[in-house]
Enzyme design. Structure first.
Site, PDB file in Angstrom:
ATOM      1  N   HIS A 154       7.990  -7.527  -1.147  1.00  0.00           N
ATOM      2  CA  HIS A 154       7.896  -6.977  -0.126  1.00  0.00           C
ATOM      3  C   HIS A 154       8.924  -7.373   1.068  1.00  0.00           C
ATOM      4  O   HIS A 154       8.701  -6.792   2.255  1.00  0.00           O
ATOM      5  CB  HIS A 154       6.473  -7.130   0.510  1.00  0.00           C
ATOM      6  N   SER A 181      -5.055   2.953   3.720  1.00  0.00           N
ATOM      7  CA  SER A 181      -5.089   2.196   2.601  1.00  0.00           C
ATOM      8  C   SER A 181      -5.083   0.743   2.533  1.00  0.00           C
ATOM      9  O   SER A 181      -5.821  -0.118   1.967  1.00  0.00           O
ATOM     10  CB  SER A 181      -3.879   2.510   1.538  1.00  0.00           C
ATOM     11  N   GLY A 216       2.412   2.155  -2.747  1.00  0.00           N
ATOM     12  CA  GLY A 216       2.186   2.880  -4.129  1.00  0.00           C
ATOM     13  C   GLY A 216       3.023   1.950  -5.243  1.00  0.00           C
ATOM     14  O   GLY A 216       3.604   2.446  -6.226  1.00  0.00           O
ATOM     15  N   THR A 217       3.164   0.506  -4.689  1.00  0.00           N
ATOM     16  CA  THR A 217       3.804  -0.464  -5.732  1.00  0.00           C
ATOM     17  C   THR A 217       3.201  -0.500  -7.142  1.00  0.00           C
ATOM     18  O   THR A 217       4.258  -0.490  -7.809  1.00  0.00           O
ATOM     19  CB  THR A 217       3.713  -1.923  -5.097  1.00  0.00           C
ATOM     20  N   THR A 218       2.112  -0.605  -6.982  1.00  0.00           N
ATOM     21  CA  THR A 218       1.580  -0.424  -8.381  1.00  0.00           C
ATOM     22  C   THR A 218       1.951   0.508  -9.448  1.00  0.00           C
ATOM     23  O   THR A 218       2.228   0.269 -10.368  1.00  0.00           O
ATOM     24  CB  THR A 218      -0.198  -0.592  -8.269  1.00  0.00           C
ATOM     25  N   TRP A 219       1.790   1.753  -8.831  1.00  0.00           N
ATOM     26  CA  TRP A 219       2.342   2.778  -9.729  1.00  0.00           C
ATOM     27  C   TRP A 219       3.813   2.616 -10.017  1.00  0.00           C
ATOM     28  O   TRP A 219       4.244   3.045 -10.915  1.00  0.00           O
ATOM     29  CB  TRP A 219       2.089   4.013  -8.744  1.00  0.00           C
ATOM     30  N   LYS A 241       0.773  -1.191  -0.078  1.00  0.00           N
ATOM     31  CA  LYS A 241      -0.177  -0.188   0.018  1.00  0.00           C
ATOM     32  C   LYS A 241       0.904   1.420  -0.023  1.00  0.00           C
ATOM     33  O   LYS A 241       0.391   2.342   0.371  1.00  0.00           O
ATOM     34  CB  LYS A 241      -1.019   0.057   1.141  1.00  0.00           C
ATOM     35  N   ARG A 245       5.968   5.718   1.960  1.00  0.00           N
ATOM     36  CA  ARG A 245       4.701   6.546   2.148  1.00  0.00           C
ATOM     37  C   ARG A 245       4.571   7.017   3.526  1.00  0.00           C
ATOM     38  O   ARG A 245       4.862   6.310   4.386  1.00  0.00           O
ATOM     39  CB  ARG A 245       3.687   5.812   1.504  1.00  0.00           C
ATOM     40  N   GLY A 296      -5.856   7.042  -4.282  1.00  0.00           N
ATOM     41  CA  GLY A 296      -4.498   7.590  -4.936  1.00  0.00           C
ATOM     42  C   GLY A 296      -4.263   8.931  -4.376  1.00  0.00           C
ATOM     43  O   GLY A 296      -3.578   9.850  -5.004  1.00  0.00           O
TER      44      GLY A 296
END
Ligand code: A3P
Length: 296
Positions: free
Chosen positions: A112, A142, A50-53, A48, A134, A264
């Site tokens: 992770h 999140s 912001g890994t995806t980004w 959570k 973050r 986001g």
């Protein structure tokens, strides 16, 4: 291993950190059998952050010569987690070790895994680590919304918060995870780059160019003038990614891709976290990060 009931399943304490039933087998295999290459790039986060980004940005950046930004780009029909695999989720099949040999010469992978538990070859090779951190309160909120989408609501918000504060969260304690990589980025700035989600939302172009330089694939003046920075940022933006068909209706295991895109925003914790809980997290964060120079 010591274990803790958590959202209809268990978290296990392994070498000081907590992992889910789904992470454990792959994590152990990763530690035993993964051999880093000098050319590897690892995207490392606590869930959570912001890994995806970051996976999307790094993928678009590193592959921009193979995949120009057009309507055929892989990020338009695949979720970033299927393009950049998380090492601990690759589980051994039929008692064989996971196959880590995929993805050609320059591998882009995610994990992770905390710094202290990385296989030796990661730190001893030329492999690069990009770590994203973050604000802890935003991570917590999140994370709460995300785990609710995993299907169980067994753990109440208060219990969940209490466990998080005690370090019992996916790959937690979150503070120890972040500090490990933060310190490594100060000691070995050529090897470990620490980015902050908040700074990336404030100055995306600056951070993307910085990332490109760190990875040894700098964006040239000509490319920038031709719009490369804006194209990559646009392709990976929250609104663009969330509205893709693959991210609206696709799935990753038992999870809908949509779960990776909530709103986001920076500072969204204010909508869910009562002030005494926010205060408690701030207090733990101040205590843990004291003297480290890290401010989230
Ligand atoms: P919120 O729940 O605060 O909205 P991870 O990818 O590590 O699981 O982190 C998920 C968080 O990153 C979620 O935060 C999600 O909305 C946000 N996120 C996902 N894709 C993003 C993007 N392209 N740009 C900015 N934030 C994004």
């Amino acid at each position: 291993l010591p274990r803790q009931r958590w959202q209809g399943s268990y978290l296990y304490k392994y070498n000081g950190f907590w992992f889910s039933t789904m992470q454990m087998p792959g994590l152990v295999e990763f530690r035993k059998h993964f051999q880093a290459r000098d050319s590897d790039v690892l995207i490392i986060t606590t869930p959570k952050s912001g890994t995806t980004w970051l996976k999307a940005l790094a993928f678009a950046l590193m592959n921009r010569n193979i995949y120009p930004i057009n309507q055929n780009h892989p990020l338009l029909n695949q979720n970033p987690h299927t393009l950049v695999l998380n090492l601990e989720y690759l589980s051994p099949h039929d008692k064989q070790h996971p196959d880590y040999s995929f993805q050609g010469s320059r591998r882009l992978l995610g994990t992770h895994c905390p710094l202290a538990l990385l296989p030796e070859s990661v730190m001893n090779s030329g492999c690069k680590i990009v770590y994203l951190c973050r604000n802890i309160k935003d991570i917590f909120v999140s994370y709460w919304h995300f785990t609710n989408k995993l299907g169980s609501t067994e753990t109440s918000f208060e219990e969940f918060f209490d466990l998080f504060c005690k370090g019992v969260s996916l790959s937690g304690p979150v503070w120890d995870h972040v500090l490990g990589y933060w310190k490594a980025s100060l000691d070995k700035p050529q090897k470990v780059l620490c980015l902050k989600y908040e700074e990336m939302t404030q100055e995306p172009a600056f951070n993307l160019k910085h990332l490109a330089e760190f990875l040894g694939c700098p964006i040239s003046q000509e490319e920038e003038t031709a719009g490369a920075v804006d194209e990559i940022l646009g392709l990976c933006s929250f609104d663009q990614m969330r509205n893709l068909e693959v991210n609206k209706s696709g799935t990753l295991g038992n999870l809908r891709n949509h779960a990776f895109f909530r709103n986001g925003k920076v500072g969204d914790w204010k909508n869910d976290l009562p002030s005494e809980m926010a205060g408690r997290l701030d207090q733990i964060t101040a205590q843990k990060f004291h003297g480290s120079g890290l401010d989230l």
